[in-house]
Structure formats: C-alpha cells, structure tokens
Design a protein around this motif. Sequence first.
Motif, PDB file in Angstrom:
ATOM      1  N   PRO A 170     -12.801  -5.474   2.436  1.00 57.58           N
ATOM      2  CA  PRO A 170     -11.485  -5.287   3.062  1.00 57.58           C
ATOM      3  C   PRO A 170     -10.437  -6.187   2.424  1.00 57.58           C
ATOM      4  O   PRO A 170     -10.740  -7.297   1.975  1.00 57.58           O
ATOM      5  CB  PRO A 170     -11.723  -5.655   4.520  1.00 57.58           C
ATOM      6  N   LEU A 171      -9.202  -5.693   2.393  1.00 55.56           N
ATOM      7  CA  LEU A 171      -8.090  -6.429   1.805  1.00 55.56           C
ATOM      8  C   LEU A 171      -6.938  -6.474   2.794  1.00 55.56           C
ATOM      9  O   LEU A 171      -6.538  -5.443   3.339  1.00 55.56           O
ATOM     10  CB  LEU A 171      -7.629  -5.759   0.510  1.00 55.56           C
ATOM     11  N   VAL A 172      -6.414  -7.675   3.023  1.00 54.79           N
ATOM     12  CA  VAL A 172      -5.195  -7.850   3.812  1.00 54.79           C
ATOM     13  C   VAL A 172      -4.141  -8.461   2.903  1.00 54.79           C
ATOM     14  O   VAL A 172      -4.357  -9.543   2.337  1.00 54.79           O
ATOM     15  CB  VAL A 172      -5.430  -8.768   5.031  1.00 54.79           C
ATOM     16  N   THR A 173      -3.023  -7.765   2.720  1.00 52.69           N
ATOM     17  CA  THR A 173      -1.902  -8.334   1.983  1.00 52.69           C
ATOM     18  C   THR A 173      -0.811  -8.704   2.981  1.00 52.69           C
ATOM     19  O   THR A 173      -0.633  -8.051   4.011  1.00 52.69           O
ATOM     20  CB  THR A 173      -1.354  -7.370   0.917  1.00 52.69           C
ATOM     21  N   VAL A 174      -0.085  -9.762   2.643  1.00 52.47           N
ATOM     22  CA  VAL A 174       0.924 -10.325   3.538  1.00 52.47           C
ATOM     23  C   VAL A 174       2.179 -10.607   2.728  1.00 52.47           C
ATOM     24  O   VAL A 174       2.103 -11.178   1.632  1.00 52.47           O
ATOM     25  CB  VAL A 174       0.423 -11.637   4.179  1.00 52.47           C
ATOM     26  N   SER A 175       3.329 -10.220   3.245  1.00 50.81           N
ATOM     27  CA  SER A 175       4.580 -10.533   2.556  1.00 50.81           C
ATOM     28  C   SER A 175       5.701 -10.734   3.554  1.00 50.81           C
ATOM     29  O   SER A 175       5.583 -10.420   4.746  1.00 50.81           O
ATOM     30  CB  SER A 175       4.956  -9.427   1.561  1.00 50.81           C
ATOM     31  N   ASN A 176       6.818 -11.256   3.052  1.00 51.79           N
ATOM     32  CA  ASN A 176       8.038 -11.349   3.843  1.00 51.79           C
ATOM     33  C   ASN A 176       8.669  -9.970   3.965  1.00 51.79           C
ATOM     34  O   ASN A 176       8.277  -9.016   3.283  1.00 51.79           O
ATOM     35  CB  ASN A 176       9.016 -12.329   3.195  1.00 51.79           C
ATOM     36  N   HIS A 177       9.676  -9.870   4.841  1.00 56.72           N
ATOM     37  CA  HIS A 177      10.269  -8.556   5.150  1.00 56.72           C
ATOM     38  C   HIS A 177      11.788  -8.703   5.187  1.00 56.72           C
ATOM     39  O   HIS A 177      12.358  -9.105   6.194  1.00 56.72           O
ATOM     40  CB  HIS A 177       9.744  -8.088   6.508  1.00 56.72           C
ATOM     41  N   PHE A 213       3.583  -7.401   7.717  1.00 50.10           N
ATOM     42  CA  PHE A 213       4.747  -8.275   7.643  1.00 50.10           C
ATOM     43  C   PHE A 213       4.705  -9.181   8.881  1.00 50.10           C
ATOM     44  O   PHE A 213       5.186  -8.796   9.953  1.00 50.10           O
ATOM     45  CB  PHE A 213       6.047  -7.471   7.642  1.00 50.10           C
ATOM     46  N   PRO A 214       4.147 -10.371   8.790  1.00 44.96           N
ATOM     47  CA  PRO A 214       3.925 -11.175   9.998  1.00 44.96           C
ATOM     48  C   PRO A 214       5.184 -11.779  10.600  1.00 44.96           C
ATOM     49  O   PRO A 214       5.103 -12.406  11.665  1.00 44.96           O
ATOM     50  CB  PRO A 214       2.952 -12.254   9.517  1.00 44.96           C
ATOM     51  N   GLU A 215       6.340 -11.619   9.951  1.00 45.25           N
ATOM     52  CA  GLU A 215       7.584 -12.023  10.604  1.00 45.25           C
ATOM     53  C   GLU A 215       7.871 -11.121  11.805  1.00 45.25           C
ATOM     54  O   GLU A 215       8.611 -11.486  12.707  1.00 45.25           O
ATOM     55  CB  GLU A 215       8.741 -11.970   9.607  1.00 45.25           C
ATOM     56  N   GLY A 216       7.301  -9.908  11.780  1.00 44.50           N
ATOM     57  CA  GLY A 216       7.406  -9.012  12.919  1.00 44.50           C
ATOM     58  C   GLY A 216       8.672  -8.194  12.969  1.00 44.50           C
ATOM     59  O   GLY A 216       8.858  -7.394  13.898  1.00 44.50           O
ATOM     60  N   LYS A 217       9.550  -8.353  12.001  1.00 45.54           N
ATOM     61  CA  LYS A 217      10.798  -7.589  11.945  1.00 45.54           C
ATOM     62  C   LYS A 217      11.442  -7.816  10.585  1.00 45.54           C
ATOM     63  O   LYS A 217      10.989  -8.662   9.801  1.00 45.54           O
ATOM     64  CB  LYS A 217      11.756  -8.041  13.039  1.00 45.54           C
ATOM     65  N   VAL A 218      12.496  -7.045  10.293  1.00 45.76           N
ATOM     66  CA  VAL A 218      13.264  -7.283   9.079  1.00 45.76           C
ATOM     67  C   VAL A 218      14.044  -8.585   9.265  1.00 45.76           C
ATOM     68  O   VAL A 218      14.865  -8.711  10.185  1.00 45.76           O
ATOM     69  CB  VAL A 218      14.230  -6.117   8.787  1.00 45.76           C
ATOM     70  N   ASN A 219      13.781  -9.540   8.415  1.00 50.28           N
ATOM     71  CA  ASN A 219      14.407 -10.861   8.497  1.00 50.28           C
ATOM     72  C   ASN A 219      15.744 -10.810   7.762  1.00 50.28           C
ATOM     73  O   ASN A 219      15.864 -11.251   6.616  1.00 50.28           O
ATOM     74  CB  ASN A 219      13.472 -11.908   7.888  1.00 50.28           C
ATOM     75  N   MET A 220      16.762 -10.297   8.409  1.00 46.87           N
ATOM     76  CA  MET A 220      18.042 -10.038   7.747  1.00 46.87           C
ATOM     77  C   MET A 220      18.790 -11.315   7.373  1.00 46.87           C
ATOM     78  O   MET A 220      19.580 -11.324   6.436  1.00 46.87           O
ATOM     79  CB  MET A 220      18.910  -9.140   8.617  1.00 46.87           C
ATOM     80  N   VAL A 221      18.547 -12.409   8.095  1.00 49.17           N
ATOM     81  CA  VAL A 221      19.224 -13.664   7.763  1.00 49.17           C
ATOM     82  C   VAL A 221      18.378 -14.529   6.830  1.00 49.17           C
ATOM     83  O   VAL A 221      18.817 -15.590   6.376  1.00 49.17           O
ATOM     84  CB  VAL A 221      19.574 -14.451   9.044  1.00 49.17           C
ATOM     85  N   GLN A 222      17.163 -14.091   6.552  1.00 46.31           N
ATOM     86  CA  GLN A 222      16.275 -14.707   5.569  1.00 46.31           C
ATOM     87  C   GLN A 222      15.995 -16.186   5.856  1.00 46.31           C
ATOM     88  O   GLN A 222      15.891 -17.006   4.949  1.00 46.31           O
ATOM     89  CB  GLN A 222      16.841 -14.514   4.159  1.00 46.31           C
ATOM     90  N   THR A 223      15.838 -16.500   7.125  1.00 43.18           N
ATOM     91  CA  THR A 223      15.467 -17.861   7.507  1.00 43.18           C
ATOM     92  C   THR A 223      13.943 -17.972   7.526  1.00 43.18           C
ATOM     93  O   THR A 223      13.234 -16.972   7.569  1.00 43.18           O
ATOM     94  CB  THR A 223      16.011 -18.198   8.903  1.00 43.18           C
ATOM     95  N   ARG A 224      13.452 -19.191   7.522  1.00 44.26           N
ATOM     96  CA  ARG A 224      12.007 -19.401   7.645  1.00 44.26           C
ATOM     97  C   ARG A 224      11.619 -19.184   9.106  1.00 44.26           C
ATOM     98  O   ARG A 224      12.148 -19.854   9.995  1.00 44.26           O
ATOM     99  CB  ARG A 224      11.622 -20.798   7.170  1.00 44.26           C
ATOM    100  N   MET A 225      10.719 -18.246   9.327  1.00 42.75           N
ATOM    101  CA  MET A 225      10.350 -17.856  10.682  1.00 42.75           C
ATOM    102  C   MET A 225       8.894 -18.200  10.969  1.00 42.75           C
ATOM    103  O   MET A 225       8.056 -18.210  10.050  1.00 42.75           O
ATOM    104  CB  MET A 225      10.558 -16.346  10.872  1.00 42.75           C
ATOM    105  N   ARG A 226       8.613 -18.471  12.228  1.00 41.47           N
ATOM    106  CA  ARG A 226       7.214 -18.633  12.634  1.00 41.47           C
ATOM    107  C   ARG A 226       6.535 -17.277  12.564  1.00 41.47           C
ATOM    108  O   ARG A 226       7.066 -16.281  13.062  1.00 41.47           O
ATOM    109  CB  ARG A 226       7.128 -19.173  14.072  1.00 41.47           C
TER     110      ARG A 226
END
Length: 268
Positions: free
Chosen positions: A68-75, A154-167
């Motif tokens: 199994p493969l899990v890929t993770v990225s920002n959004h 995308f573990p940020e859970g939403k489109v990070n439109m302000v591009q801040t570092r999120m939990r």
Amino acid sequence: MELKLKYGWPFPKNMSDPPPLSFRLLSGLVVPMVGTFSKIILTWCNNVNEHNVDRLRELVGERPPGTPLVTVSNHYSCIDDPALWGVLRWRYLWNARVMRWSPAAHDIAFTRKIYNCFFSYGKCVPIIRGLGVYQQAMDFMIERLKEGAWVHIFPEGKVNMVQTRMRLKWGVGRLIYDCPITPVVLLFYHIGMDSVLPNKAPYIPRVGNTVTMVVGEPLDFREMVKEMREQGEGDERARKRITDVIEEEMGKLRDKAEELHTKVKQNL
C-alpha cells in the motif's frame, strides 16, 4: 455512520468488498480522460520545476505488488488533484487500477448527479468534514490500502488559500496506523498551483506559469507502528504521533520548495 448521498454512491456498502465491475468499467473511461487533462494542463501548458519526482513515479507504478502507498501533500488550489498527477507517466495516468483513491468533500464534489458520477468514477471518495476519522470514507480507503492500492490525502483538510502553516488532520494517521500492512508513505510539497488555477473567479486554468514540486524520501512507519501496538498505545495518541511526524517533515519540504521556487522565479 453510513454515508448517504442524494444521488447514491457506486461503491459496495460492505467496505471490505471490492468495487463492482460496473464501477471498474466506468472508472476505466474517466481516469484516462482526467489523466490526459492533467498531463496537458500541467506539463504542456505550464512549467514544472521538479525535484526528486522520479521517486513518486517509481512508487506509483513500480512498488512490489500488494504494497500500500499513501501520498501526502499540501493543498493550495482546487486543481491540485488531478493536475498534479500530470508529472506521472502516461501508462499510469491511463490505468484506473494504478491511479490513486482520494477523499473529496461530499458537499462540494457530490452535490449534483453529474458531479457525483464524475468524481466517483474518478476514484474520489466522499468525505464529510467534521465527522471525524471513523467515517465510512475512511473505512473504505483503509480497505483499499489493504489490497495494496494507492491513497492520496490532503491532511490540511481544505484548500489552504492563505498558505499558512496549518495543523494537519489526524485522518492521515489513522490510514497508516489502522492498515494491517503499514503503507509506504511519501510526502511532497508544491508551490504555484494557485497560479495555474487561482482561487477566485473566473475559475479558468491558466498557462505559462511555473510550478515547483519537491518530493521527499519515503517514510517507513513500520517500526513505530509495531512499537505502539506492542505498548498498547491508544488509537488517538498513535494517530497524533504519526501525524506529528508527517507535519514536521512537511514543514521541511515546504522550506525547501519555497527556496527553490524563489530561485526559479528570480531567474525568469
């Protein structure tokens, strides 16, 4: 909680059952179509500044069977998935069996019949924000991982439109901890996708922009997961520990991506 969509969900109610033949046939049409769009919009119409992307290509198409493969990225943009996959080779983009499963917001991607069909057969799984890690979509993706499939999140859970570092959300921790075969985990960070598709009207893909994509080295959580299970670590604590590691590594990739992207932009 059972997921209920207005137009239905073409997956079996029993999460351990594989998708039916009708789904596989229709997915075999939708996935190549979307893959072609991804290749055209990302690598033909825009410029990709790649770093270690071959690692992603290798793991998507050449990892051992059953792994199994899990890929993770920002959004950063609504076009991140599917356009980011334009860096993959054609033989993967046109192979519905190989391509990723990915969660998608049920109240955005599944609100109309045509959306429901398109995203479902494009291997997107409707997830309900705020319902937590033990919802039907998460169960479904874990079952697919058990089969050796690829899941992107995308573990940020939403489109990070302000591009801040999120939990980061703990769902990614559950995918890794609850899968009997601990997945290979690959992180990557990208900058510039919000120039390809801005987060404001008119929502029309643009051309001639630069996207920087930095892929890390695979993360091996097998020893960590084994240790936590042997010590009887609580599920919540285990998910948090795994997610914390991913969040830290994503921060490092972000720093590298920002530095490389700035250099490229200065030389244009």
